[in-house]
Design a protein around this motif. Structure first.
Motif, PDB file in Angstrom:
ATOM      1  N   ILE A  19       0.844  -1.199   0.000  1.00  0.00           N
ATOM      2  CA  ILE A  19       0.000   0.000   0.000  1.00  0.00           C
ATOM      3  C   ILE A  19       0.877   1.245   0.000  1.00  0.00           C
ATOM      4  CG2 ILE A  19      -1.676   1.347   1.336  1.00  0.00           C
ATOM      5  CD1 ILE A  19      -2.761  -1.383   2.391  1.00  0.00           C
ATOM      6  N   LEU A  20       1.927   1.221   0.778  1.00  0.00           N
ATOM      7  CA  LEU A  20       2.832   2.363   0.843  1.00  0.00           C
ATOM      8  C   LEU A  20       3.543   2.564  -0.497  1.00  0.00           C
ATOM      9  CD1 LEU A  20       3.612   4.511   2.857  1.00  0.00           C
ATOM     10  CD2 LEU A  20       5.344   2.972   3.769  1.00  0.00           C
ATOM     11  N   ARG A  21       4.010   1.491  -1.098  1.00  0.00           N
ATOM     12  CA  ARG A  21       4.642   1.592  -2.431  1.00  0.00           C
ATOM     13  C   ARG A  21       3.680   2.198  -3.460  1.00  0.00           C
ATOM     14  NH1 ARG A  21       6.865  -4.144  -1.979  1.00  0.00           N
ATOM     15  NH2 ARG A  21       9.040  -3.795  -1.458  1.00  0.00           N
ATOM     16  N   TYR A  22       2.465   1.687  -3.482  1.00  0.00           N
ATOM     17  CA  TYR A  22       1.456   2.161  -4.433  1.00  0.00           C
ATOM     18  C   TYR A  22       1.174   3.641  -4.221  1.00  0.00           C
ATOM     19  CZ  TYR A  22      -3.028   2.510  -6.884  1.00  0.00           C
ATOM     20  OH  TYR A  22      -4.048   2.888  -7.710  1.00  0.00           O
ATOM     21  N   SER A  23       0.994   4.035  -2.979  1.00  0.00           N
ATOM     22  CA  SER A  23       0.665   5.418  -2.668  1.00  0.00           C
ATOM     23  C   SER A  23       1.818   6.361  -2.992  1.00  0.00           C
ATOM     24  CB  SER A  23       0.278   5.540  -1.193  1.00  0.00           C
ATOM     25  OG  SER A  23      -0.834   4.716  -0.913  1.00  0.00           O
ATOM     26  N   ILE A  24       3.036   5.947  -2.656  1.00  0.00           N
ATOM     27  CA  ILE A  24       4.217   6.762  -2.970  1.00  0.00           C
ATOM     28  C   ILE A  24       4.368   6.932  -4.471  1.00  0.00           C
ATOM     29  CG2 ILE A  24       6.745   6.664  -3.021  1.00  0.00           C
ATOM     30  CD1 ILE A  24       6.637   5.671  -0.120  1.00  0.00           C
ATOM     31  N   SER A  25       4.044   5.892  -5.238  1.00  0.00           N
ATOM     32  CA  SER A  25       4.262   5.944  -6.691  1.00  0.00           C
ATOM     33  C   SER A  25       3.389   6.978  -7.388  1.00  0.00           C
ATOM     34  CB  SER A  25       4.023   4.569  -7.319  1.00  0.00           C
ATOM     35  OG  SER A  25       2.633   4.264  -7.337  1.00  0.00           O
ATOM     36  N   LEU A  26       2.430   7.571  -6.684  1.00  0.00           N
ATOM     37  CA  LEU A  26       1.559   8.584  -7.273  1.00  0.00           C
ATOM     38  C   LEU A  26       2.054  10.002  -6.989  1.00  0.00           C
ATOM     39  CD1 LEU A  26      -1.883   6.954  -6.505  1.00  0.00           C
ATOM     40  CD2 LEU A  26      -0.525   6.804  -8.591  1.00  0.00           C
ATOM     41  N   GLN A  27       3.182  10.106  -6.306  1.00  0.00           N
ATOM     42  CA  GLN A  27       3.745  11.416  -5.977  1.00  0.00           C
ATOM     43  C   GLN A  27       4.476  11.988  -7.195  1.00  0.00           C
ATOM     44  OE1 GLN A  27       7.200  11.544  -3.314  1.00  0.00           O
ATOM     45  NE2 GLN A  27       6.026  12.915  -1.980  1.00  0.00           N
ATOM     46  N   ALA A  28       4.224  13.260  -7.474  1.00  0.00           N
ATOM     47  CA  ALA A  28       4.887  13.942  -8.594  1.00  0.00           C
ATOM     48  C   ALA A  28       6.240  14.486  -8.160  1.00  0.00           C
ATOM     49  CB  ALA A  28       4.016  15.078  -9.113  1.00  0.00           C
ATOM     50  N   GLU A  29       7.195  14.442  -9.064  1.00  0.00           N
ATOM     51  CA  GLU A  29       8.503  15.027  -8.782  1.00  0.00           C
ATOM     52  C   GLU A  29       8.480  16.532  -9.024  1.00  0.00           C
ATOM     53  OE1 GLU A  29      13.206  14.329  -9.769  1.00  0.00           O
ATOM     54  OE2 GLU A  29      11.751  13.666 -11.260  1.00  0.00           O
ATOM     55  N   ILE A  30       7.752  16.941 -10.042  1.00  0.00           N
ATOM     56  CA  ILE A  30       7.715  18.344 -10.434  1.00  0.00           C
ATOM     57  C   ILE A  30       6.375  18.938 -10.030  1.00  0.00           C
ATOM     58  CG2 ILE A  30       7.872  19.973 -12.357  1.00  0.00           C
ATOM     59  CD1 ILE A  30       9.488  17.721 -13.820  1.00  0.00           C
TER      60      ILE A  30
END
Length: 184
Positions: free
Chosen positions: A40-51
């Motif tokens: 769940i943490l991996r999935y949620s983190i993967s939606l974070q934008a860098e820019i």
């Protein structure tokens, strides 16, 4: 892998909505199924934008971002709270070295770097009175900004008063003493 909110979000609209809900579910799952909590943490983190950008309300087909209600000011809080709960509860400090992509660029950064970006983003939302800006949608109480004419959230400030000391404890365990001091 994640736990969806289900209900009309998923079964009526076909969307996986409720970003904060997935991380909310992670809290007890850390103690019953640490593998699933990590997923769940991996999935949620993967939606974070860098820019720039903000965390989305959810995802649609092929994990496309969906923001049907506008922006909320508590998604970064939930990411930080979930990371602290997982790290402290599971003792899996190695996870925070794992490289995970940013949604918009695919650039890899450690899970810990993502958590620290959530902190930077959260603190960038400070309003003129020290609270956290209401954004277009508000906080946990969806639509609070437009319906209540909310400009800043005291709820998010209260939640962070709980989360930041826990995140500081995790930072200490990870050897990031400067960040722990900043959180305190």
């Amino acid at each position: 892998h994640t736990i969806t909110q289900g209900g009309y979000y998923q079964y009526d609209s076909g969307l996986n909505l409720g970003y904060r809900s997935w991380l909310h579910y992670l809290l007890p799952v850390t103690y019953t199924d640490p593998w699933l909590a990590r997923e769940i943490l991996r999935y949620s983190i993967s939606l974070q934008a860098e820019i720039g950008g903000h965390l989305p309300y959810g995802t649609g087909p092929l994990c496309s971002l969906v923001d049907p209600f506008g922006t909320s000011n508590d998604f970064d809080f939930w990411l930080m709270l979930a990371a602290a709960e997982y790290g402290l509860g599971s003792r899996d400090t190695a996870f925070f070295d794992e490289p995970l992509p940013f949604y918009d660029t695919g650039t890899l950064a450690s899970a810990w770097t993502h958590v620290k970006r959530a902190y930077e983003r959260q603190e960038s939302l400070r309003g003129p009175h020290g609270g956290y800006a209401g954004m277009t949608n508000g906080d946990w109480s969806d639509f609070s900004a437009p319906l209540l004419q909310m400009t800043e959230s005291t709820l998010v400030a209260a939640q962070l008063a709980y989360a930041y000391p826990n995140l500081a404890e995790l930072a200490e365990r990870l050897g990031d003493t400067d960040f722990a001091a900043e959180l305190r």
